[in-house]
Design an enzyme around this catalytic site. Structure first.
Site, PDB file in Angstrom:
ATOM      1  N   ASP A  17      -1.720   5.612  -5.502  1.00 35.56           N
ATOM      2  CA  ASP A  17      -2.558   6.464  -4.652  1.00 35.56           C
ATOM      3  C   ASP A  17      -2.412   7.943  -5.028  1.00 35.56           C
ATOM      4  O   ASP A  17      -1.353   8.371  -5.498  1.00 35.56           O
ATOM      5  CB  ASP A  17      -2.155   6.255  -3.183  1.00 35.56           C
TER       6      ASP A  17
ATOM      7  N   ASN B 104     -12.127  -0.279  -0.317  1.00 36.52           N
ATOM      8  CA  ASN B 104     -12.579   0.855  -1.142  1.00 36.52           C
ATOM      9  C   ASN B 104     -14.091   0.828  -1.442  1.00 36.52           C
ATOM     10  O   ASN B 104     -14.651   1.836  -1.900  1.00 36.52           O
ATOM     11  CB  ASN B 104     -11.797   0.938  -2.461  1.00 36.52           C
TER      12      ASN B 104
HETATM   13  C1  IPE Z   1      -4.916   2.176  -1.261  1.00 35.13           C
HETATM   14  O1  IPE Z   1      -5.266   3.516  -1.315  1.00 35.13           O
HETATM   15  C2  IPE Z   1      -5.696   1.394  -2.263  1.00 35.13           C
HETATM   16  C3  IPE Z   1      -5.371   1.632  -3.667  1.00 35.13           C
HETATM   17  C4  IPE Z   1      -4.436   2.413  -4.114  1.00 35.13           C
HETATM   18  C5  IPE Z   1      -6.166   0.894  -4.600  1.00 35.13           C
HETATM   19  P1  IPE Z   1      -6.366   4.141  -0.330  1.00 35.13           P
HETATM   20  O2  IPE Z   1      -6.477   5.565  -0.679  1.00 35.13           O
HETATM   21  O3  IPE Z   1      -7.607   3.332  -0.367  1.00 35.13           O
HETATM   22  O4  IPE Z   1      -5.663   3.935   1.094  1.00 35.13           O
HETATM   23  P2  IPE Z   1      -5.915   4.671   2.472  1.00 35.13           P
HETATM   24  O5  IPE Z   1      -7.396   4.738   2.664  1.00 35.13           O
HETATM   25  O6  IPE Z   1      -5.310   6.032   2.352  1.00 35.13           O
HETATM   26  O7  IPE Z   1      -5.192   3.848   3.482  1.00 35.13           O
HETATM   27  C1  IPE Z   2      -6.091   5.904  -5.551  1.00 38.04           C
HETATM   28  O1  IPE Z   2      -6.381   7.248  -5.403  1.00 38.04           O
HETATM   29  C2  IPE Z   2      -7.140   5.147  -6.291  1.00 38.04           C
HETATM   30  C3  IPE Z   2      -7.921   4.226  -5.445  1.00 38.04           C
HETATM   31  C4  IPE Z   2      -7.786   4.026  -4.176  1.00 38.04           C
HETATM   32  C5  IPE Z   2      -8.957   3.481  -6.116  1.00 38.04           C
HETATM   33  P1  IPE Z   2      -7.354   7.797  -4.284  1.00 38.04           P
HETATM   34  O2  IPE Z   2      -8.742   7.799  -4.816  1.00 38.04           O
HETATM   35  O3  IPE Z   2      -7.188   7.081  -2.995  1.00 38.04           O
HETATM   36  O4  IPE Z   2      -6.839   9.293  -4.155  1.00 38.04           O
HETATM   37  P2  IPE Z   2      -6.615  10.117  -2.829  1.00 38.04           P
HETATM   38  O5  IPE Z   2      -5.718   9.299  -1.943  1.00 38.04           O
HETATM   39  O6  IPE Z   2      -7.962  10.315  -2.233  1.00 38.04           O
HETATM   40  O7  IPE Z   2      -5.973  11.370  -3.285  1.00 38.04           O
HETATM   41 MG    MG Z   3      -5.969   7.362  -1.392  1.00 38.09          MG
END
Ligand code: IPE
Ligand code: IPE
Ligand code: MG
Length: 245
Positions: A31, A80
């Site tokens: 993340d 997502n």
């Molecule tokens: C969790 O991250 C999913 C992945 C890393 C693929 P998210 O960014 O989607 O999680 P939330 O929304 O902060 O819970």
């Molecule tokens: C993780 O990074 C990747 C996925 C969830 C696909 P994020 O896209 O959630 O990045 P932040 O949490 O918004 O910084």
């Molecule tokens: Mg995230």
């Protein structure tokens, strides 16, 4: 020069490694890509590209230098899809690029590719790349790289229970375990979440019952070999009691 410094550091780490407990199976909630890009004044997809480049670095390090046997990487959650369409499209495109590169490399690497999640929602092209990759690598035994795509822990439990019902099997703790996507390689010893959030976001809810959890504020594109070591060092110091004393 930079490479030399890095390899010296790794040599020190390896020297220490003999005294550490190494987790057999590590799950990573990767993340923080979006925030990493935003901090640089760039669009979120720039962070996803950097995040995808980081996958190779950590996979190579964990398998070849730390001795982790199985890595499960959370790449795209079932939730997502709710992101803007262009971000979803970019993530899908990066997955395609990643798998194509991976498959070329893996032939000589003895890594088995496994992808878990509901793949039916992915494009036909991506599904084919994934299925071919799993087929080509199915006899690679040294390591398993398990990528979670359109994955949700709750959805997985529902899938497993329905599968058991359809097969006329009893629902028990063990039968559910054996019907989960991860049945061939089991539960993670350690779950790492980068990016600072203190939650699981639907990752490996059943398998994680007794996993050690490690949270770091470091954003995924910055999570390097040293950061991985820090997680392993902390894991090694944990006392896993499983309810006993
Ligand atoms: C969790 O991250 C999913 C992945 C890393 C693929 P998210 O960014 O989607 O999680 P939330 O929304 O902060 O819970
Ligand atoms: C993780 O990074 C990747 C996925 C969830 C696909 P994020 O896209 O959630 O990045 P932040 O949490 O918004 O910084
Ligand atoms: Mg995230």
């Amino acid at each position: 020069m930079a490479t030399k410094v890095k390899s010296q550091q790794n040599a020190e780490i390896i020297a220490d490694k003999n005294s550490l407990k190494i987790p057999n199976h590590v799950g990573i909630i990767m993340d923080g890509n979006g925030r990493w890009a935003q901090a640089r004044g760039k669009v979120r997809s720039f962070g996803h590209k950097a995040g995808s480049d980081n996958v190779d670095r950590i996979v190579t390090y964990a398998f070849d230098e730390v001795g982790v046997k199985t890595l499960t990487l959370y790449a795209f959650s079932a939730e997502n899809w709710a992101r803007p369409q262009e971000e979803v499209d970019e993530l899908m495109r990066l997955l395609e690029v990643y798998f194509k590169k991976f498959i070329k490399k893996v032939i000589s690497n003895d890594v088995r590719l496994f992808v878990m999640g509901d793949l039916s929602k992915l494009s036909d092209k991506l599904q084919k790349i994934i299925i071919d990759g799993m087929e080509i690598t199915k006899n690679n035994l040294s390591h398993t790289l398990n990528i979670a795509i359109n994955y949700g822990g709750r959805q997985e439990i529902v899938y497993a229970v329905n599968k058991l019902i359809n097969e006329g099997k009893e629902i028990t703790v063990d039968s559910i375990s054996s019907a989960l996507y991860t049945a061939p390689f089991g539960e993670p010893d350690l779950i790492i979440r980068t990016g600072g959030e203190l939650r699981l976001s639907n990752f490996m809810l059943y398998q994680g019952a007794y996993s050690e959890l490690y949270f770091t504020p470091v954003l995924w594109p910055d999570f390097d070999e040293k950061e991985f070591d820090n997680a392993v060092i902390e894991f090694s110091a944990r006392n896993r009691r499983y309810g006993k004393i």
